[in-house]
Design a protein around this motif. Structure first.
Motif, PDB file in Angstrom:
ATOM      1  N   LEU A 105       0.819  -1.214   0.000  1.00 52.63           N
ATOM      2  CA  LEU A 105       0.000   0.000   0.000  1.00 52.63           C
ATOM      3  C   LEU A 105       0.851   1.261   0.000  1.00 52.63           C
ATOM      4  O   LEU A 105       0.308   2.377  -0.088  1.00 52.63           O
ATOM      5  N   GLY A 106       2.169   1.092   0.109  1.00 53.74           N
ATOM      6  CA  GLY A 106       3.062   2.254   0.140  1.00 53.74           C
ATOM      7  C   GLY A 106       2.882   3.094   1.379  1.00 53.74           C
ATOM      8  O   GLY A 106       2.946   4.333   1.332  1.00 53.74           O
ATOM      9  N   ARG A 107       2.672   2.439   2.546  1.00 51.51           N
ATOM     10  CA  ARG A 107       2.421   3.167   3.793  1.00 51.51           C
ATOM     11  C   ARG A 107       3.463   2.817   4.849  1.00 51.51           C
ATOM     12  O   ARG A 107       3.937   1.684   4.916  1.00 51.51           O
ATOM     13  N   GLU A 108       3.766   3.778   5.671  1.00 54.29           N
ATOM     14  CA  GLU A 108       4.613   3.553   6.832  1.00 54.29           C
ATOM     15  C   GLU A 108       3.777   3.418   8.098  1.00 54.29           C
ATOM     16  O   GLU A 108       4.128   2.695   9.025  1.00 54.29           O
ATOM     17  N   ALA A 109       2.657   4.130   8.130  1.00 47.37           N
ATOM     18  CA  ALA A 109       1.809   4.152   9.330  1.00 47.37           C
ATOM     19  C   ALA A 109       1.077   2.816   9.513  1.00 47.37           C
ATOM     20  O   ALA A 109       0.967   2.007   8.585  1.00 47.37           O
ATOM     21  N   ASP A 110       0.594   2.619  10.741  1.00 45.42           N
ATOM     22  CA  ASP A 110      -0.179   1.410  11.029  1.00 45.42           C
ATOM     23  C   ASP A 110      -1.412   1.333  10.141  1.00 45.42           C
ATOM     24  O   ASP A 110      -2.051   2.352   9.860  1.00 45.42           O
ATOM     25  N   VAL A 111      -1.750   0.095   9.729  1.00 42.73           N
ATOM     26  CA  VAL A 111      -2.934  -0.158   8.901  1.00 42.73           C
ATOM     27  C   VAL A 111      -4.076  -0.583   9.816  1.00 42.73           C
ATOM     28  O   VAL A 111      -3.869  -1.295  10.808  1.00 42.73           O
ATOM     29  N   ALA A 112      -5.290  -0.143   9.489  1.00 39.61           N
ATOM     30  CA  ALA A 112      -6.477  -0.570  10.245  1.00 39.61           C
ATOM     31  C   ALA A 112      -6.909  -1.949   9.749  1.00 39.61           C
ATOM     32  O   ALA A 112      -7.103  -2.160   8.550  1.00 39.61           O
ATOM     33  N   TYR A 113      -7.013  -2.868  10.699  1.00 40.05           N
ATOM     34  CA  TYR A 113      -7.450  -4.230  10.371  1.00 40.05           C
ATOM     35  C   TYR A 113      -8.726  -4.548  11.144  1.00 40.05           C
ATOM     36  O   TYR A 113      -8.924  -4.060  12.260  1.00 40.05           O
ATOM     37  N   THR A 114      -9.576  -5.399  10.563  1.00 39.44           N
ATOM     38  CA  THR A 114     -10.661  -5.987  11.355  1.00 39.44           C
ATOM     39  C   THR A 114     -10.121  -7.263  11.981  1.00 39.44           C
ATOM     40  O   THR A 114      -9.298  -7.959  11.383  1.00 39.44           O
ATOM     41  N   ALA A 115     -10.543  -7.548  13.191  1.00 45.40           N
ATOM     42  CA  ALA A 115     -10.099  -8.754  13.899  1.00 45.40           C
ATOM     43  C   ALA A 115     -11.321  -9.494  14.411  1.00 45.40           C
ATOM     44  O   ALA A 115     -12.268  -8.882  14.920  1.00 45.40           O
ATOM     45  N   GLU A 116     -11.310 -10.799  14.257  1.00 47.44           N
ATOM     46  CA  GLU A 116     -12.425 -11.624  14.738  1.00 47.44           C
ATOM     47  C   GLU A 116     -11.942 -13.047  14.957  1.00 47.44           C
ATOM     48  O   GLU A 116     -10.922 -13.459  14.383  1.00 47.44           O
ATOM     49  N   PRO A 117     -12.630 -13.831  15.790  1.00 45.89           N
ATOM     50  CA  PRO A 117     -12.214 -15.222  15.992  1.00 45.89           C
ATOM     51  C   PRO A 117     -12.341 -16.018  14.700  1.00 45.89           C
ATOM     52  O   PRO A 117     -13.213 -15.748  13.864  1.00 45.89           O
ATOM     53  N   LYS A 118     -11.475 -16.997  14.535  1.00 49.11           N
ATOM     54  CA  LYS A 118     -11.569 -17.910  13.393  1.00 49.11           C
ATOM     55  C   LYS A 118     -12.415 -19.104  13.834  1.00 49.11           C
ATOM     56  O   LYS A 118     -11.927 -20.030  14.467  1.00 49.11           O
ATOM     57  N   PHE A 119     -13.700 -19.034  13.510  1.00 48.67           N
ATOM     58  CA  PHE A 119     -14.623 -20.092  13.921  1.00 48.67           C
ATOM     59  C   PHE A 119     -14.260 -21.405  13.233  1.00 48.67           C
ATOM     60  O   PHE A 119     -13.917 -21.433  12.049  1.00 48.67           O
ATOM     61  N   ASP A 120     -14.356 -22.483  13.995  1.00 50.13           N
ATOM     62  CA  ASP A 120     -14.069 -23.813  13.455  1.00 50.13           C
ATOM     63  C   ASP A 120     -15.391 -24.454  13.045  1.00 50.13           C
ATOM     64  O   ASP A 120     -16.020 -25.183  13.805  1.00 50.13           O
ATOM     65  N   GLY A 121     -15.844 -24.110  11.818  1.00 52.37           N
ATOM     66  CA  GLY A 121     -17.124 -24.625  11.337  1.00 52.37           C
ATOM     67  C   GLY A 121     -17.054 -24.916   9.853  1.00 52.37           C
ATOM     68  O   GLY A 121     -16.038 -25.388   9.349  1.00 52.37           O
ATOM     69  N   VAL A 122     -18.138 -24.608   9.154  1.00 54.74           N
ATOM     70  CA  VAL A 122     -18.242 -24.883   7.720  1.00 54.74           C
ATOM     71  C   VAL A 122     -18.518 -23.573   6.990  1.00 54.74           C
ATOM     72  O   VAL A 122     -19.475 -22.864   7.313  1.00 54.74           O
ATOM     73  N   SER A 123     -17.696 -23.264   5.994  1.00 55.45           N
ATOM     74  CA  SER A 123     -17.864 -22.020   5.248  1.00 55.45           C
ATOM     75  C   SER A 123     -18.964 -22.172   4.198  1.00 55.45           C
ATOM     76  O   SER A 123     -18.991 -23.168   3.462  1.00 55.45           O
ATOM     77  N   VAL A 124     -19.850 -21.185   4.140  1.00 53.61           N
ATOM     78  CA  VAL A 124     -20.916 -21.184   3.133  1.00 53.61           C
ATOM     79  C   VAL A 124     -21.072 -19.777   2.567  1.00 53.61           C
ATOM     80  O   VAL A 124     -20.637 -18.792   3.173  1.00 53.61           O
ATOM     81  N   SER A 125     -21.691 -19.703   1.411  1.00 57.73           N
ATOM     82  CA  SER A 125     -21.974 -18.425   0.771  1.00 57.73           C
ATOM     83  C   SER A 125     -23.476 -18.295   0.577  1.00 57.73           C
ATOM     84  O   SER A 125     -24.126 -19.216   0.078  1.00 57.73           O
ATOM     85  N   LEU A 126     -24.029 -17.161   0.996  1.00 52.26           N
ATOM     86  CA  LEU A 126     -25.463 -16.905   0.880  1.00 52.26           C
ATOM     87  C   LEU A 126     -25.675 -15.803  -0.150  1.00 52.26           C
ATOM     88  O   LEU A 126     -25.138 -14.702  -0.001  1.00 52.26           O
ATOM     89  N   ARG A 127     -26.453 -16.077  -1.171  1.00 49.50           N
ATOM     90  CA  ARG A 127     -26.721 -15.078  -2.212  1.00 49.50           C
ATOM     91  C   ARG A 127     -28.145 -14.553  -2.058  1.00 49.50           C
ATOM     92  O   ARG A 127     -29.112 -15.323  -2.078  1.00 49.50           O
ATOM     93  N   TYR A 128     -28.242 -13.228  -1.868  1.00 52.57           N
ATOM     94  CA  TYR A 128     -29.540 -12.563  -1.747  1.00 52.57           C
ATOM     95  C   TYR A 128     -29.806 -11.763  -3.022  1.00 52.57           C
ATOM     96  O   TYR A 128     -28.917 -11.054  -3.515  1.00 52.57           O
ATOM     97  N   GLU A 129     -30.997 -11.896  -3.540  1.00 50.70           N
ATOM     98  CA  GLU A 129     -31.423 -11.126  -4.705  1.00 50.70           C
ATOM     99  C   GLU A 129     -32.688 -10.370  -4.341  1.00 50.70           C
ATOM    100  O   GLU A 129     -33.673 -10.976  -3.910  1.00 50.70           O
TER     101      GLU A 129
END
Length: 673
Positions: A105-129
């Protein structure tokens, strides 16, 4: 017309109220109505929709209960790939990842990250129309997954229609389907009561629940859903992912209480240590934390490697493992009779807990890992999961180690131990007698679909077994009021009610009685088939393996288990006591054998078929009267060969057994193409 409009208005009002109640209960954890009120509203809606089926819509709460079983899962092509994620296992690896992000990103300053637990489950994708759930798919190979829409619709934490307003025309929400730890424990307890196989861990239970061909089974499982990302979105919903998460929460999704925005690696590490310190008390299984660049435009600039996004990383928790010595191996008999080899270990501290025993799962796994008494082994412990032996440190193997063998007799009751054909499990066949199986056997016996003894629940059965008032299911019919009243939380009225239920249960059906016995692999449908085929209990108890094997839809493995169960002396004694206690049933009308075209023929399926799934092919053959076996033998009449067949096709040709390719098989079914 006015009446129809009135009904339509009432249906709409009920849907809104029930959907709101679901949202507040499953997403906000803040219920606003009682369970009884909820049930009343749902019943009213079901009744109104039954009378006006043309008014049923896909987003109605009644559509969560699961429809008829599916023939097979279809395919879902992901509009954007569901990629995997790179891992960081150390602080240095995390700092290296952060440095690559800032450089990109060409940055020296700290980057903002989102942080969350890594759930041990099953990944799915939900499509809403247009705000409605249209398709749900598994990750699959990242490009194509399985269509599990019917099953996902049963998950109450997944909105069928998005809440609020302002959602885009197309919105793909990706996340994890998980089962809370406490719900997982209850689920396994219920599995035991039904005499069914328990799940190894919450992730396996979630995966198995989503892959049920009958959505009604999925509907009965305690599944939750947490979003962790986005797929295709037809228009921007925020400049930052944290803004998108806030909008998803407004639209009805449950967001993790531990979702947070952090800045730079120091805050990432602080978050990591916080979650690591509390992982064992979190309501869900987690195996790390995930950091993602918050700014969506920055994600676009960073892009992807061949397999993973450059803007995200999973910071995995350390493996909870230590080395120790196997001092002995014992055969442990579980509540369902399955015998598990358990390693007796030289005591070792793993994650602050002294571990003295670890599971080896089954004899095949023990042989695969080549674990011997005297070996130095790696032991893993994760949360509250039973410690397991991961592997052997062969370099430290001393002379004189000893191999372990599964006992031929149950170490608890002395009954025969039988290995289930084509399975890894060994099982004690003294199910009605074995002390190790008492609680599980009694709970199954008393279940609603078995002998239906209301009031004979977990706590009471445990007391009865602990005080040795009940040693086998036959002893249930010897209980008296004085003995029951002396138990904890058992008053005279409760004792009297229970005794009346026990007395009433004596009048049953042969099918219910067979199911209640807890015979391995015998469910309700199989019990009904056995009752109708043999007509009497004595005929079944004296039948040979071959005679049982001749029953439609019963294979060699099941026939062997049934035969072994009834030829175990202890089980026959208990059955005799049950009949002597007055358990009885009306005469069974034996099912007439239809003159089906394939009656008496045995088929084996191998390879994949283009026109239908293997399960569908099996059902079609059974509908024509054929028996479908798992392996080729001299008793096999025909082998159906699809694409990429296994060794079964070669064995069939060696034995001179007829082999059908797919076109010939379809012709046999009357479906020439």
């Amino acid at each position: 017309m006015k009446d129809r409009d009135r009904v339509a208005g009432r249906i709409a009002a009920l849907r809104d109220r029930i959907n709101e109640a679901n949202y507040r209960y499953y997403v906000l954890d803040a219920p606003t109505i009682s369970d009884a009120e909820y049930d009343r509203l749902l019943r009213e809606l079901q009744d109104l929709e039954a009378g006006h089926p043309d008014l049923i819509t896909p987003d109605s709460p009644t559509q969560r209960v699961g429809e008829k079983p599916l023939a097979a899962f279809g395919a879902v092509r992901h509009a954007l790939p569901m990629t995997s994620m790179d891992n960081a296992f150390t602080e240095d690896e995390l700092r290296d990842w952060d440095a690559r992000v800032r450089k990109g990103l060409g940055r020296e300053a700290d980057v903002a990250y989102t942080a969350e637990p890594k759930f041990d489950g099953v990944s799915v994708s939900l499509r809403y129309e247009r705000g409605l759930l249209a398709v749900a798919g598994t990750r699959g190979d990242g490009l194509t997954g399985e269509d599990i829409t019917a099953n996902v619709r049963t998950i109450k934490a997944v909105p069928l229609r998005l809440h609020g307003a302002g959602w885009p025309e197309v919105l793909e929400v990706r996340g994890e389907v998980v089962i809370p730890k406490k719900d997982f424990e209850r689920l396994n307890e219920e599995q035991l009561k039904r005499g069914e196989k328990i799940f190894a861990n919450p992730r396996n239970a979630a995966a198995g629940s989503l892959r049920q061909l009958d959505p009604r089974v999925t509907a009965g499982r305690p599944l939750n859903f947490f979003p962790w990302g986005l797929g295709q979105v037809s228009e921007p919903i925020g400049a930052r992912y944290s803004q998108a998460v806030a909008r998803m929460k407004d639209w009805g999704f449950r967001i993790s209480d531990y979702f947070r925005v952090v800045h730079g690696t120091d805050e990432c590490l602080s978050y990591y240590r916080e979650i690591l310190a509390t992982r064992n008390v979190l309501p869900f299984e987690v195996d790390g934390v995930v950091y993602k660049v918050d700014e969506l435009a920055a994600r676009d600039r960073l892009g992807f490697t061949a397999r993973a996004p450059r803007w995200a990383v999973a910071h995995k928790f350390p493996a909870q493992e230590e080395n120790t010595v196997v001092e002995d191996i014992l055969a442990s008999v579980g509540r369902t009779g399955v015998i598990t080899p358990v390693a007796v270990l030289r005591p070792v501290q793993v994650s602050g807990v002294t571990v003295t025993h670890a599971t080896l799962h089954n004899e095949d796994e023990l042989r695969r890992k080549d674990v011997r008494i005297g070996d130095t082994v790696i032991v893993r412990r994760a949360g509250d999961v039973i410690p397991e032996v991961v592997g052997v440190v062969k370099e430290k193997r001393p002379a004189g180690t000893r191999l372990w063998h599964m006992p031929a007799k149950c170490p608890v009751c002395g009954s025969d131990v039988l290995r289930e054909p084509e399975a890894a499990a060994h099982r004690c066949m003294g199910g009605l007698y074995c002390p190790a199986q008492r609680v599980g056997a009694i709970l199954h016996f008393a279940a609603r679909s078995a002998m239906d003894i209301e009031g004979l629940g977990d706590k009471l059965v445990e007391q009865l077994v602990q005080k040795e008032m009940v040693k086998t299911v036959a002893d249930v019919y010897r209980l008296d009021k004085a003995g029951l009243v002396a138990l904890e939380r058992m008053g005279e009225k409760s004792a009297q009610n229970l005794l009346e239920r026990i007395e009433a249960s004596k009048a049953t059906t042969l099918a219910r009685f067979l199911y209640a016995l807890g015979i391995p692999q015998v469910g309700e449908a199989t019990a009904q088939q056995l009752a109708e085929h043999f007509g009497t209990l004595d005929a079944l108890m004296d039948a040979s393996v071959e005679e049982i094997d001749a029953v439609p839809n019963i294979g060699e493995s099941m026939a062997a288990d049934i035969h072994a169960f009834f030829h175990e002396k202890h089980n026959r004694e208990v059955v005799g006591k049950l009949r002597a206690a007055g358990v009885h049933w009306p005469k069974v009308e034996r099912r007439a054998k239809a003159a089906l075209p394939l009656a008496g023929k045995t088929f084996v399926l191998t390879g994949s078929l283009a026109a239908m799934s293997r399960e569908d092919a099996k059902k079609r053959l059974q509908d024509l009267g054929a028996k479908v076996a798992a392996s080729v033998s001299k008793k096999t009449d025909c082998v159906v060969v699809g694409e990429d067949p296994g060794s079964k096709a070669d064995k069939a040709r060696e034995l001179g057994i007829a082999v059908l390719d797919e076109p010939a098989f379809l012709k046999l079914l009357g479906e020439e193409r």
